[in-house]
Design a protein around this motif. Structure first.
Motif, short mmCIF file in Angstrom:
data_model
loop_
_atom_site.label_atom_id
_atom_site.label_comp_id
_atom_site.label_asym_id
_atom_site.label_seq_id
_atom_site.Cartn_x
_atom_site.Cartn_y
_atom_site.Cartn_z
N ALA A 173 -32.82 -40.66 -15.83
CA ALA A 173 -33.06 -42.11 -15.14
C ALA A 173 -34.52 -42.42 -15.74
O ALA A 173 -35.08 -43.62 -15.58
N CYS A 174 -35.33 -41.56 -16.21
CA CYS A 174 -36.68 -41.75 -16.74
C CYS A 174 -36.85 -43.06 -17.84
O CYS A 174 -35.93 -42.70 -18.89
N GLU A 175 -37.70 -43.77 -17.66
CA GLU A 175 -37.87 -45.01 -18.71
C GLU A 175 -38.97 -44.74 -19.43
O GLU A 175 -39.52 -45.68 -19.98
N CYS A 176 -39.78 -43.53 -19.44
CA CYS A 176 -40.86 -43.32 -20.11
C CYS A 176 -41.01 -43.91 -21.42
O CYS A 176 -42.05 -44.34 -21.89
N ALA A 177 -40.07 -43.22 -22.08
CA ALA A 177 -39.84 -43.62 -23.43
C ALA A 177 -39.92 -45.18 -23.65
O ALA A 177 -40.71 -45.49 -24.40
N ALA A 178 -39.29 -46.01 -22.97
CA ALA A 178 -39.45 -47.41 -23.12
C ALA A 178 -40.83 -47.71 -22.67
O ALA A 178 -41.16 -48.91 -23.43
N VAL A 179 -41.24 -47.45 -21.69
CA VAL A 179 -42.61 -47.95 -21.18
C VAL A 179 -43.66 -47.41 -22.15
O VAL A 179 -44.59 -48.30 -22.44
N LEU A 180 -43.48 -46.74 -22.87
CA LEU A 180 -44.55 -45.96 -23.81
C LEU A 180 -44.46 -47.04 -25.07
O LEU A 180 -45.42 -46.92 -25.82
N VAL A 184 -41.78 -38.12 -11.77
CA VAL A 184 -40.46 -37.60 -12.58
C VAL A 184 -40.98 -37.78 -13.90
O VAL A 184 -40.62 -36.85 -14.92
N GLY A 185 -41.56 -39.05 -14.44
CA GLY A 185 -41.95 -39.20 -15.80
C GLY A 185 -43.56 -38.87 -16.01
O GLY A 185 -44.18 -38.92 -15.02
N SER A 186 -43.75 -38.77 -17.21
CA SER A 186 -45.17 -38.38 -17.56
C SER A 186 -46.24 -39.50 -17.24
O SER A 186 -47.24 -39.50 -16.83
N CYS A 187 -45.62 -40.86 -17.29
CA CYS A 187 -46.42 -42.25 -17.32
C CYS A 187 -46.83 -42.23 -15.76
O CYS A 187 -47.58 -43.00 -15.36
N MET A 188 -46.29 -41.49 -14.62
CA MET A 188 -46.58 -41.52 -13.32
C MET A 188 -47.62 -40.62 -12.94
O MET A 188 -48.05 -40.54 -11.58
N VAL A 189 -48.23 -39.57 -13.81
CA VAL A 189 -49.05 -38.87 -13.34
C VAL A 189 -50.51 -39.12 -13.53
O VAL A 189 -51.30 -39.05 -12.69
N GLU A 209 -39.57 -52.11 -14.02
CA GLU A 209 -38.31 -51.98 -14.52
C GLU A 209 -37.41 -50.74 -14.86
O GLU A 209 -36.36 -50.78 -15.09
N CYS A 210 -38.18 -49.69 -14.31
CA CYS A 210 -37.64 -48.01 -14.43
C CYS A 210 -36.91 -48.21 -13.14
O CYS A 210 -37.50 -48.50 -11.95
N ARG A 211 -35.47 -47.95 -12.94
CA ARG A 211 -35.00 -47.86 -11.49
C ARG A 211 -35.45 -46.84 -10.58
O ARG A 211 -34.90 -46.88 -9.22
N ILE A 212 -36.20 -45.84 -11.21
CA ILE A 212 -36.56 -44.82 -10.05
C ILE A 212 -37.99 -45.05 -9.80
O ILE A 212 -38.61 -44.37 -8.96
N PHE A 213 -38.55 -46.13 -10.35
CA PHE A 213 -40.17 -46.42 -9.89
C PHE A 213 -40.42 -46.68 -8.41
O PHE A 213 -39.84 -47.34 -8.00
N GLY A 214 -41.21 -45.68 -7.95
CA GLY A 214 -41.60 -46.19 -6.72
C GLY A 214 -40.74 -45.46 -5.55
O GLY A 214 -41.20 -45.63 -4.38
N ALA A 265 -49.24 -45.87 -17.54
CA ALA A 265 -48.78 -47.35 -17.06
C ALA A 265 -48.08 -47.31 -15.34
O ALA A 265 -48.45 -48.20 -14.91
N CYS A 266 -47.21 -46.34 -15.37
CA CYS A 266 -46.59 -46.38 -13.91
C CYS A 266 -47.51 -46.12 -12.89
O CYS A 266 -47.47 -46.81 -11.86
N ALA A 267 -48.34 -45.08 -13.29
CA ALA A 267 -49.29 -44.83 -12.01
C ALA A 267 -50.08 -46.06 -11.81
O ALA A 267 -50.58 -46.12 -10.76
N VAL A 289 -37.86 -42.61 -6.27
CA VAL A 289 -37.56 -41.27 -6.55
C VAL A 289 -38.95 -40.74 -7.63
O VAL A 289 -39.59 -39.76 -7.10
N CYS A 290 -39.59 -41.88 -8.34
CA CYS A 290 -40.85 -41.52 -8.90
C CYS A 290 -41.91 -42.08 -8.46
O CYS A 290 -42.16 -43.24 -8.41
N THR A 291 -42.95 -41.28 -7.85
CA THR A 291 -44.08 -41.56 -7.16
C THR A 291 -45.33 -40.69 -7.65
O THR A 291 -45.08 -39.78 -8.39
S1 SF4 Z 1 -43.08 -42.27 -15.16
FE1 SF4 Z 1 -41.47 -42.61 -13.48
S2 SF4 Z 1 -41.31 -44.79 -13.10
FE2 SF4 Z 1 -42.41 -44.34 -14.92
S3 SF4 Z 1 -40.59 -44.91 -16.53
FE3 SF4 Z 1 -41.13 -42.82 -16.29
S4 SF4 Z 1 -39.63 -42.02 -14.51
FE4 SF4 Z 1 -39.64 -44.28 -14.48
#
Ligand code: SF4
Ligand code: SF4
Ligand code: MG
Ligand code: MG
Ligand code: MG
Ligand code: MG
Ligand code: MG
Ligand code: MG
Ligand code: MG
Ligand code: MG
Ligand code: MG
Ligand code: MG
Lengths: 80, 344, 371, 344, 371, 80
Positions: C317-324, C346-351, C332-337, C356-358, C339-341
């Protein structure tokens, strides 16, 4: 990326190192990546290393530029 | 028969037998804890302390203290463990009266350090007018503890008419903070292995019940008092917003931070909003009373730099927001993860 | 704090904001990528979005070393520290990056692996000296800023004949990433870059010149203070309005055209180009990363312990590639906030708080209902 | 915005962030502790619990629990931590009312184990009619703890006229014991690494306040109640002898020990007199009341095997002596050192 | 418990007591040494002294392996575990034996050394298997009872080619100690011995015959249950009254004349006699201890780690030597019960509950004011 | 010295080992030092090893001797 902070060289110490002072916080850093550093210089510190000397003249210049751009924009000068 | 010699000496170390319940433990309790904490209840040496009847509702709270290093600028785990619990009891508006203190010692811990810590606890308790009436000592094997952990529980008494709770904040209320943030956490961090730095930063650890008494006596309509400890100011405010079902809007430039604390935070990539305090409180009060309350707070030695830092808003999402000093706006979220130094 | 406070001044910010608003009037808008996580962080933390007109569209770039590290690289470190009796040292930022099997270096530690947080490569060498009977591996990550300190450590270990120190090298190169961005759809649509700050102190502004020249992208190298970022945006707006595409240097107090030659030399002594390196989001990019030169290969933990890099797919489900790549926004990632917090990324962009996600989660998510 | 998913799962492990004071900790408290302990005070989520006014003297005691292994036949660290403190409060004759519980978790500890422990605490508290009204959670780095340490503090209320204390034993008084000794300690030891053995031995961990109530209600002149925990019966009796300035003479053959406990002690070179109990009490009473009191005790399910084991003597040296089952006499000394298995 | 309870019967004890009282009427009294700590422990724990007439004078012997170990041997183990990265395994009894500089293995552990308590040599091998990258040293002590299990462990380590296991061998021989006792003043004055119980199950009763034959001492081998000890005393009284000096076997349920030949053979395969060994109290005794045979020398921690035994003097006030020879009673040591207590032992006799001083302190000191 | 306890062999297990039972306590021990052990035998156990088989006849004999000596001493028999 790459958190780094400008800090003042307070003291040169042996082993190509220095003590920096940032707002009263003092810490030993390495000067292995820079040259010709003297006390009073500002350096950009990253993971315990000075990455680069800060050019104080350029800094003043940039700040002056900000002010100037504002003036060009017809806005009042920043109060001192 | 002559008396056996003392079982611990300043130069000695804690051994497993000091926690085994036998004569060595009895002597440690008699020669160290009873002498330092010096009160009739401990002296009795019974399973529990029998305290006088109190009038008023009881308030009870506990905290375990696991700080590393044990000694830092401005305090140590000893006074911290006394202040921490006194403050939690005080935040309900109660007068703290009695503490219990339970020690989990790691085999090999220096008695000299333990004595220093116990002396610090004793003097913190004495200064705050509370008695340490019961205790416990356990010793764990080397490598199964970390020097010393201290758990304190406090009880206090709450007089009629005082109602404070995290769920009482109302939109429009003002948020006051009793002083600078981040002092305690950065004082501890500055002594942490691999991070050591020098800075004129001192833990703010202090007992807040005196300040609370002044706050309650001044007539202001106070809804919530809370000490922003672990998780920092940011998390404490989020807790209150969560409990009360409200939002908040803070003014970044109103939040006092000491220069060296701010600098150390910048250097390590930390945000002072998330750094622990041990001698500060947040007060939420009715808007009309904010000015008066701020004056009252500032008159107390522990709150000279008190500030009004924001107000409670209506927000079903319960966001704590902040007007940044640059003029923008952002969320001030709960602490997520641990406050570790960043390199990026 | 000198050279910090001046660059956070609210009155100046208001002036620059007014200039941008007045000048950024193109009806097609301005698609600007802030390349670095440091910029992303400044924008979020200071709420700079509130000071920009709607014509400015800021797109997060891949300049967060933690974010671009593929899952397989963390797996490799976890495997090493779990299977061999090594001490793995790394920067705190890396500890919580998720990898396969709901693992991370922090979780490996919690299950008993000897993972240690360090602040500087000096600490890693210190750990090696204090544990002569154990193998110490430094998990080295980062762009051109963090690479020179690793080079220094390797040279010191070499000079003192250390037998128990090695590195898992994950040092990557900024210009290669910028090049890669320009080859994807979003990248092609960009009007300009807010260019790297501290990376540029090392590599200088020269490496960006080809992006301006060959790809007609405006580039303004900018510091990480909020006024730096705003000024860079203003400078970009002006370049774009004027139809120019050059490299300008807003961060002239620390960046020169040539950069830090001493640091560059050290890096070149110790490292050489890898043929290719996989980036999260950008795929495999040729000559985009470094490896140890043969004369330092005994410090290469990959060789020393025979732990290979095995590419793995991101969480499905991770959209990190698209975000990066700037193709999707975090929300726009459907697990943002959900499953992924930040607590359970779940993805590195949340760390990293530069991810960007964090950044959006922690600082910006109040905007969600407003847009 | 949708709710973030729970931060711990049964399959997960404790991470540092669960103790950092942020959102992960708040969720852990909300999803685990509040649900299990289920009372209004915890639900409020304030810094401290505000309890109703009580009438009578307060009794307060605390204990840290560091048992290894955490699970053993007949109990676990969870119920133990509830019973241990309830019992200390009860030994003063008080009715236990409220507990606080502070957790020091080691990074990497399994949530499945924590849940099991917390459930055990909750049910022990429920069964005993006490509420766990405040708590704390700290997480220490892997290798700086030992799974989980739990510190509980209890308060109870003491009605008028009850005076129990370790210094009230008088020569001539009888010493009653509520049941077999050594069960808890040997149950734990049987699961200890390198020593494992199989035996039908079960910890006696139990809350004693019901038994105490019966003892106090029966009219017997009771001087001292004490639970012989760490240090075992031997040490508890020495404490009382020490406090009261008396001696004691025990009858070895009157002291009940279960067969497998005796056997395991023989095998490992341990003396059941020094092995810990967690559901037994010693009562010292006036000689005339001993027979009646023994009957009352035996009528309680937790004291069916109660026995009169000796009497208080005059002895300025405060020796606890024992008539051995062989017909000789010896001292029963304080525990010295730790009770470790002997090979010689 | 079968074969235990029967030997603890109070009625029988009374009978034997009456017999002893009736028969032990010699005006010169009966000076009997209970050789083993096991006997000392039984006498103290069951209060047997109360069941004996004043004519019986019991003297504690040196049969406590912890008590007779000289300070230098503990120093050696402490040095090894503090200076080298080894895991030192030993029986719990040894952990608190004091050595130089107020040290002990327990204190070394509390300062960070890796000292582990084991119950059986099996556990030590297990530790070695679980820690293949570390050296595991078993601190082996004991008389002929504890030696065969060590021999089994060494043979197993040998058979499985273990490289990380070795022992610090401190196994000593009972007959040599009995011989030494007979050469000191107190020993010469003895009328008889209550002879070893479990040691004799291994070595048999034969080795004692020369003490009866050559030194005219009555010897009765006795079990460690209280009736065993009392019966042995009665048998000794009768021998002495009759002017006999032979070896009698009260412990015939476990002891034969030849002992356990299989165990003897195993020990002989693995160990050989040392030329001499220092005992606390008895000084250096030739052929009184064992060392590994050359074919097993790679399991000898002394050789493997080059830790020599350095003899040191006991604490200057310590009277353990005199207590171990039966020349002084514990309470005649001037630090007994004040400086030297079970919690803070100065001498080894205060450590084990089989040590004469510990036994007297913990079980018998109420008698002090009475005598 | 040398704490050892007589215990009953309850079960022989692989690796020259056995489960002993002592008053309900069961533990695995090694039989490496003894021979011809069968279930029902009593052995003297020390540090996890059987040191010697217990001779049950001799044990009864010793107990009988105690009784006899008492009788010889003119004392009443022990009550059953
Ligand atoms: S970091 Fe989490 S919320 Fe952001 S794109 Fe990756 S999986 Fe989705
Ligand atoms: S009292 Fe202590 S020092 Fe004195 S002989 Fe006994 S053990 Fe040795
Ligand atoms: Mg108690
Ligand atoms: Mg609390
Ligand atoms: Mg607190
Ligand atoms: Mg206690
Ligand atoms: Mg530790
Ligand atoms: Mg609080
Ligand atoms: Mg207690
Ligand atoms: Mg208790
Ligand atoms: Mg708390
Ligand atoms: Mg552990």
């Amino acid at each position: 990326m790459c958190l780094a902070i400008p800090a003042r060289i307070e003291q040169l110490i042996e082993g190509d190192s220095a003590i920096i002072n940032l707002g009263g916080m003092r810490k030993e850093i390495s000067l292995a990546l820079v040259e010709n550093i003297v006390v009073g210089d500002y350096v950009i510190v990253h993971v315990g290393y000075a990455l680069q000397k800060l050019d104080q003249e350029e800094a003043e210049h940039t700040l002056a530029l900000f002010a100037e751009m504002s003036r060009m924009a017809g806005l009042p000068d920043k109060e001192p | 028969m002559p008396k056996p010699r003392p079982l611990y000496s300043r130069r000695g170390r804690v051994e497993i037998l000091h926690g085994s319940g036998g004569r060595a433990m009895a002597q440690l309790v008699a020669e160290l804890f009873k002498v330092a904490f010096d009160n009739a209840w401990l002296e009795q040496g019974n399973d529990a302390a029998v305290l006088p009847q109190v009038s008023g509702r009881l308030v009870m709270s506990c905290d375990s203290h696991v700080v590393s290093p044990l000694f830092f600028e401005g305090g140590d785990i000893g006074c911290l463990s006394v202040h921490g619990t006194i403050n939690d009891v005080s935040m309900m508006g109660a007068q703290p009266l009695y503490l219990t203190a339970s020690f989990i010692l790691e085999e090999g811990f220096l008695f000299a350090d333990l004595e220093r810590i116990v002396a610090s606890m004793a003097s913190a308790a004495r200064d705050a007018g509370v008695s340490i009436v019961a205790g416990d000592t356990k010793v764990v094997e080397k490598g199964k503890g970390d020097g010393v952990f201290i758990t304190t529980t406090g009880i206090g008494v709450l007089r009629e008419g005082i109602v404070l709770s995290g769920d009482l904040a109302q939109p429009g209320d003002r948020i006051l903070l009793s002083g600078t943030i981040g002092d305690h956490g950065m004082a501890v961090l500055s002594r942490r292995e691999n991070l050591e730095f020098d800075a004129p930063i001192f833990s703010d650890t202090a007992p807040l019940h005196g300040l609370v008494a002044n706050i309650l006596d001044c007539g202001a309509r106070v809804r919530v008092l809370r000490d922003p400890t672990r998780g920092g100011l940011a998390t404490t405010l989020n807790e209150i917003a969560q409990q009360s079902g409200v939002g908040m809007l803070l003014d970044e430039s109103a939040i006092p931070v000491k220069k060296p604390v701010e600098a150390a935070c910048e250097f390590l990539g930390l945000d002072p909003l998330y750094v622990a305090n041990e001698g500060k409180l947040v007060a939420v009060c009715a808007p009309e009373d904010a000015v008066h309350l701020l004056e009252v707070m500032r008159a107390h030695p522990l709150a000279r730099e008190a500030a009004a830092i924001g107000e409670v808003t209506e927000d079903s999402r319960r966001f704590v927001q902040m007007a940044t000093r640059l003029g923008g706006r952002r969320i001030v979220d709960w602490l997520a993860g641990e406050p570790l130094p960043r390199i990026c | 704090m000198k050279y910090l406070d001046e660059f956070r001044d609210a009155a100046l910010a208001e002036h620059i904001s007014a200039s941008i608003t007045r000048e950024a009037t193109s009806s097609s808008g301005y698609r600007l990528m802030e390349f670095c996580g440091g910029h992303t962080h400044a924008i979020s933390r200071y709420g700079i979005t509130d000071l920009l007109p709607a014509t400015i569209r800021l797109i997060h770039g891949p300049g967060c070393p933690v974010c671009v590290l593929p899952v397989g690289r963390i797996n490799q470190a976890v495997r090493l520290v779990q299977q061999r009796d090594v001490i793995l040292c790394t920067y705190a930022d890396v500890l919580r990056v998720p990898c396969s099997g709901q693992m991370s270096l922090m979780r490996a530690r919690s299950e008993g692996a000897d993972v240690r947080m360090i602040y500087s490569t000096k600490n890693a060498l210190q750990v090696a000296r204090e544990n002569p009977e154990r193998q110490v591996v430094f998990f080295a990550i980062g762009f051109e800023t963090t690479t020179p300190p690793t080079a220094v450590a390797v040279k010191q270990a070499h000079a003192s004949g250390m037998e128990n120190f090695s590195i898992l090298c994950n040092h990557v190169l900024t210009p290669a990433a910028m090049q890669a961005i320009l080859s994807v759809r979003t990248g092609k649509m960009l009007d300009g870059f807010v260019g790297p700050a501290h990376v540029s102190t090392v590599i200088g502004s020269k490496p960006y010149e080809r992006f301006a020249a060959e790809h007609s992208k405006a580039v303004v190298i900018a510091g990480f203070e909020p006024l730096d970022v705003m000024q860079a945006i203003l400078m970009l707006v002006r370049q774009i309005n004027q139809g120019r595409a050059t490299v300008e240097n807003e961060f002239s107090r620390a960046v020169t055209r040539e950069g830090n030659l001493k640091a560059q030399k050290l890096v070149a002594e110790v490292f050489e180009l890898r043929d290719a390196f996989e980036w999260r989001g950008l795929g495999s990019i040729s000559e985009s990363a470094l490896k140890l030169r043969p004369e330092f290969s005994r410090f290469d933990a990959e060789l020393k312990f025979g732990v290979d890099y095995v590419p793995v797919r991101d969480h499905k489900a991770c959209e990190c590639a698209a975000v990066l790549c700037g193709e999707k926004r975090p929300q726009e990632c459907r697990i943002f906030g959900t499953v992924c917090t930040p607590e359970n990324p779940v993805g590195s962009c949340m760390v990293s708080s530069e991810g960007a996600c964090a950044a959006y989660y922690s600082y910006g998510r109040f905007r969600e209902e407003l847009t």
